[in-house]
Design a protein around this motif. Structure first.
Motif, PDB file in Angstrom:
ATOM      1  N   VAL A   1       5.808  16.818  -1.483  1.00 32.16           N
ATOM      2  CA  VAL A   1       5.416  15.881  -2.119  1.00 32.16           C
ATOM      3  C   VAL A   1       3.811  15.750  -2.692  1.00 32.16           C
TER       4      VAL A   1
ATOM      5  N   GLU B   1       0.950  -1.323   0.221  1.00 32.64           N
ATOM      6  CA  GLU B   1      -0.079   0.080  -0.003  1.00 32.64           C
ATOM      7  C   GLU B   1       0.931   1.278   0.007  1.00 32.64           C
ATOM      8  N   SER B   2       0.554   2.391  -0.803  1.00 32.44           N
ATOM      9  CA  SER B   2       1.415   3.347  -0.747  1.00 32.44           C
ATOM     10  C   SER B   2       1.059   4.340   0.528  1.00 32.44           C
ATOM     11  N   ARG B   3       1.955   5.220   0.685  1.00 37.34           N
ATOM     12  CA  ARG B   3       1.857   5.972   1.836  1.00 37.34           C
ATOM     13  C   ARG B   3       0.513   6.762   2.014  1.00 37.34           C
ATOM     14  N   PRO B   4      -0.161   6.660   3.032  1.00 41.79           N
ATOM     15  CA  PRO B   4      -1.254   7.136   3.184  1.00 41.79           C
ATOM     16  C   PRO B   4      -1.043   8.720   3.302  1.00 41.79           C
ATOM     17  N   GLY B   5      -1.907   9.408   2.810  1.00 39.59           N
ATOM     18  CA  GLY B   5      -1.584  10.764   2.864  1.00 39.59           C
ATOM     19  C   GLY B   5      -0.737  11.453   1.664  1.00 39.59           C
ATOM     20  N   THR B   6       0.416  10.893   1.425  1.00 36.95           N
ATOM     21  CA  THR B   6       1.286  11.400   0.395  1.00 36.95           C
ATOM     22  C   THR B   6       1.070  10.503  -0.752  1.00 36.95           C
TER      23      THR B   6
ATOM     24  N   VAL C   1       2.210   4.567   9.701  1.00 33.82           N
ATOM     25  CA  VAL C   1       3.424   4.937   9.250  1.00 33.82           C
ATOM     26  C   VAL C   1       4.005   5.455  10.555  1.00 33.82           C
TER      27      VAL C   1
ATOM     28  N   MET D   1       8.908   1.244   5.705  1.00 32.80           N
ATOM     29  CA  MET D   1       8.137   2.423   5.703  1.00 32.80           C
ATOM     30  C   MET D   1       7.959   3.050   7.148  1.00 32.80           C
TER      31      MET D   1
ATOM     32  N   ASP E   1      -4.024   7.696  10.441  1.00 30.40           N
ATOM     33  CA  ASP E   1      -3.292   8.262   9.047  1.00 30.40           C
ATOM     34  C   ASP E   1      -4.049   9.188   8.323  1.00 30.40           C
TER      35      ASP E   1
ATOM     36  N   TYR F   1       5.962  17.113   3.302  1.00 28.76           N
ATOM     37  CA  TYR F   1       4.676  16.699   2.941  1.00 28.76           C
ATOM     38  C   TYR F   1       3.984  17.545   2.089  1.00 28.76           C
TER      39      TYR F   1
END
Lengths: 268, 606
Positions: free
Chosen positions: B325, A7-12, B205, B247, B483, B322
């Motif tokens: 990105v 899963e990709s970074r939540p938020g980014t 994360v 991550m 998150d 952040y």
């Protein structure tokens, strides 16, 4: 299922799939994990979806979350800094958090078993309490009276190596004096020679641990096969830098003829 | 009910990281009976992962430093929401606590004249962090652990406390189970010190380990203590973003302390753009000055050049990455580049050995040759148990707290390095006060057998259920919720949605079912920890909803500026029956002599 692993970074939101990921996504690893306790057990096979860069501990966590919620494993930092997730991966004592799945051939089954030298509790968790008992008996740091607390970096480079130890006990697991000959009652094991070396070579320490090394830690039993050095995840040169110099100290102190006379005369 | 073992101590310390160990040592020195309980094996607590260093104004490298500057930096870093007295005690006492560690055998890196070396870190005016390469926490935990071991203090390893007992409103003991056997343990204790760390595992994360499930905050809350500042969650700017399994794993601020440069995918050094106007004068004006500062640091000499913009405070750097990105300038894996490869490889390997190995082994990146890819990761809770600054006492008699589990020192944002010093300074004070309290207590508090039985029943309930979800599924959804809805940037609608989701999660967590036996059963352990994570997550979300401003680590897109009125209050969470109550309580006002320190430096307070 693979989704949870990649899963990709939540938020980014902009995480892009790099080249090759799609291919990796479809891969499965086959793990044979020991399941059992003191009364016995056997290896159980699990098929785990593989994500890029995945380590054995990731696979164990996947099994916990999807197949066997009661699978017992110790872990903390997942960054090779705490030394909790020690196990035998394909027979090699390893930290599961830094053993990559892609280091094994794709078609090969990966066996994950608990450390053999310590009594099993359940699955991958063993009873390592003996190590804590040994540690208690080591004469602690004792500053030299009147010492000047100034020293150069070069004075501590050597001893800082020993203090890198993360107490994963893999060196204890692999050491044949403990593993094969089961001499836990006579022998402290590589981990504690590293600790003692760290104390003995501390620039401010005034304690003498020669007697402890010879009579209680059993340093003479080590015949320097260097297995401990090979498995150390911190790359501490255990045998050459810790054990051999300590052996020399013991020999100097107890078996040097001049010293023997001196000790007779002074009563030390 | 089944048989259980009982242990009795004057002081029971929960948590064996830096704060718990330091509290244990101090309490034992007072001559009282102390027991130390920890969820993992001794020496594995989160402190072991601390990398960059411990902040103390020793003034070994920059002789201009002193407690006053450290105090000012801490208050500024916390956007003046810190308890001034905690910040003062911390700045004044941390040098002694570091020297004490050295006398207990810790081996810090050295200056050329043979003293403890100090490095630069974000938000610190001078080079202030005593360190051992990038494994300072390991050195600290081993040193403290050895002290505890040789004091002969009983350590209850792999033991989870599930409830604190009180009698007439004061602490009476605690209930626990052995993680190994699943059997129950009851501790009778006059005083309890909570040193259980944070709640990172509410987020997906995160740099935190499984242990960080808000246990201490929840135990205290359930026992009637007040929690404050929960909305302030620190996202460390530099976590690993690739590969997926790592991550969130921490990349020490030491990389930037040693000269690491942040760039976006277009190669732009973006941090200048994000420096707050009020602080801009504290940083280098251009690449040349930043480079000269790094050269001076490498050569170990004084300089008048200002530090690079990458050494801004963590809240600011995290938001910057952040934003880069989000606006489409992220690296292939959704982060920023952090580059230290321009320094000699030998120096990088010597000053940042763990980082070198971490990237080499886990990401196939040689940081002496290539930049790292990094992005924000949930790292630290500024909020926690409200304590009295001098005694570390909570609002419940006999209950003390120190370290990350306590609140007040860091205000709205913690400076790097201030956590390790926090552990030592307030760990010691908590141990001391708890011992004094226990000594002064005339009678032993009594435990209520019915409460013990009720607690045992509640802990075992997930085994009894024949249907219900796996705790792992509820945990995953909690992490996704936090998150998504309560992350770095927050808005009203998201937070409201988060609160609604949390209510559902709370219900689901009450009904989870676990498989297997009580023997070392991680699913069962998680079922218990889950409830704590949800309680603290609710507190975070409620605080974040009420704080309609942006301050420190708390950024509201719908309220982008600071509200001076909200700078005068803490949001205080407490239990009212089954409901969570949140109230604004006044922030203690800084006395004139401390305000004067800011006036002298021509700095604005607030």
């Amino acid at each position: 299922m693979t989704q949870t692993m990649v899963e990709s970074r939540p938020g980014t939101a902009t995480a892009q799939a790099p080249a090759g990921e799609g291919q990796a996504r479809s891969r499965e690893a086959v793990l044979r994990v020991f399941r059992g306790d003191a009364s016995g057990g056997s290896e159980v096979e699990y098929r785990v979806p593989v994500a890029p860069g995945m380590v054995v501990l990731d696979a164990i966590h996947w099994i916990q979350a999807h197949r066997a919620p009661d699978l017992a494993v110790r872990w903390n930092c997942k960054a090779a800094k705490c030394g909790s997730c020690s196990a035998e991966v394909n027979g090699k004592p390893s930290l599961m958090c830094k053993t990559r799945l892609d280091h094994f051939a794709q078609d090969r089954t990966i066996s994950v078993r608990p450390m053999k030298t310590f009594p099993i509790i359940k699955d991958l968790v063993t009873d390592v309490s003996w190590n804590y008992e040994v540690n208690k008996r080591i004469p602690p740091f004792k500053p030299r009276p009147g010492a000047d607390w100034r020293w150069q970096q070069s004075d501590v480079d050597r001893v800082q190596e020993f203090r890198k130890c993360i107490e994963c006990f893999l060196c204890q697991d692999v050491c044949h004096v403990l593993r094969t000959h089961e001499l836990k009652h006579q022998f402290a094991g590589p981990r504690f020679f590293v600790r003692i070396a760290g104390l003995e070579m501390h620039p401010m320490d005034g304690e003498d641990r020669s007697g402890f090394l010879k009579d209680h830690a059993g340093i003479g039993l080590c015949n320097i096969t260097k297995c401990c050095t090979e498995v150390c995840p911190e790359s501490i040169t255990i045998t050459d830098n810790a054990i051999i110099p300590l052996k020399e100290r013991v020999v100097d102190w107890f078996y040097d003829p001049l010293r023997m006379v001196w000790r007779k005369l002074t009563g030390r | 009910m089944e048989k259980y073992e009982t242990h009795e101590h004057d002081v029971l310390v929960i948590g064996a990281g830096g704060a718990g160990l330091r509290a244990t040592i101090e309490a034992a020195h007072q001559g009282v009976s102390v027991g130390l309980v920890c969820k993992s094996l001794l020496g594995k607590a989160h402190t072991v992962m601390a990398e960059g260093g411990v902040a103390a104004a020793l003034a070994h490298v920059d002789p201009q430093d002193g407690w006053e500057t450290h105090f000012r930096d801490t208050m500024k870093g916390g956007s003046f929401l810190n308890h001034w007295r905690m910040a003062q005690i911390h700045a004044q006492e941390s040098p002694d606590r570091v020297r004490e560690l050295e006398h207990w055998g810790a081996l810090f890196d050295r200056t050329q004249d043979g003293r403890i070396l100090q490095r630069a870190f974000g938000g610190h005016t001078w080079k202030r962090l005593a360190h051992v390469g990038d494994r300072t926490g390991l050195e600290m935990i081993r040193t403290l652990q050895d002290q505890v071991v040789h004091l002969g203090v009983p350590v209850y390893m792999e033991c989870t406390i599930t409830r604190l007992f009180t009698e007439g409103g004061r602490i009476a003991g605690a209930m626990a189970y052995w993680r190994e056997s699943g059997r129950f343990v009851v501790f009778r204790a006059k005083a309890v010190v909570i040193a259980t760390g944070g709640v990172g595992k509410s987020y997906k994360v995160t740099s935190n380990s499984w242990e960080y499930s808000g246990d201490g905050q929840t135990l205290a809350y359930e026992a009637g203590a007040e929690l404050i500042d929960l909305e302030f969650v620190q996202f460390h700017p530099t976590g690993m973003v690739w590969p997926p399994g790592v991550m969130g794993l921490l990349v020490t601020e030491g990389v930037r302390g040693e000269g690491g440069i942040l760039r976006n995918a277009k190669g732009e050094r973006f941090m200048w753009k994000y420096l707050p106007e009020a602080r801009r004068h504290e940083y280098a004006v251009d690449e040349d000055e930043a480079r000269r500062w790094v050269e001076a640091a490498v050569e170990n000499r004084q300089t008048d050049d200002k530090r690079p913009p990458e050494l801004s405070t963590r809240d600011n750097v995290a938001r910057a990455i952040y934003t880069e990105v989000r606006e489409g300038r992220g690296t292939p894996h959704g982060g920023a580049y952090l580059d230290i490869s321009y320094l000699p490889a030998e120096r990088v390997q010597r000053k940042l050995p763990s980082m070198y190995h971490q990237f080499m082994e886990l990401a196939d990146v040689d940081i002496t040759q290539q930049p790292m890819e990094v992005g924000p990761t949930m790292h630290y809770m500024m909020g926690g148990i409200r304590v009295d600054p001098d005694t570390a006492s909570s609002t419940v008699p006999g209950l003390y707290a120190a370290g990350e589990a306590a609140a007040g020192l860091h205000g709205a944002n913690r400076l790097g390095g201030n956590s390790l010093s926090d552990l030592l300074v307030f760990g010691r004070r908590a141990g001391l006060s708890a011992a004094q309290y226990a000594k002064a207590l005339a009678s032993n508090p009594r435990l209520d057998e019915r409460e013990i039985e009720r607690e045992a029943g509640e802990t075992l309930a997930p085994f009894e259920r024949t249907s219900g979800e796996s705790p792992y599924d509820v945990h995953r959804d909690l992490q996704t919720c936090m998150d998504r809805h309560v992350g770095i940037f927050r808005v009203q609608e998201d937070l409201e949605l988060g609160l609604k989701t949390l209510a559902t999660l709370k219900e689901r967590a009450r009904k989870v079912r676990v498989e297997g036996t009580r023997l070392y059963n991680p699913g069962w352990h998680l079922a218990r920890d889950l409830a704590n994570m949800i309680t603290v997550s609710e507190g975070i979300t409620r605080g974040a909803l009420l704080r309609k401003e942006s301050r420190g680590a708390h950024s509201r897109l719908d309220h982008p500026s600071m509200d001076p009125a909200l700078g005068k209050v803490n949001f205080c969470v407490s239990r009212a029956g089954e409901e969570m109550k949140v109230a604004a309580t006044p922030l203690p006002e800084m006395p004139a002599e401390l305000r004067y320190l800011f006036e002298m430096a021509k700095e604005k307070v607030g």
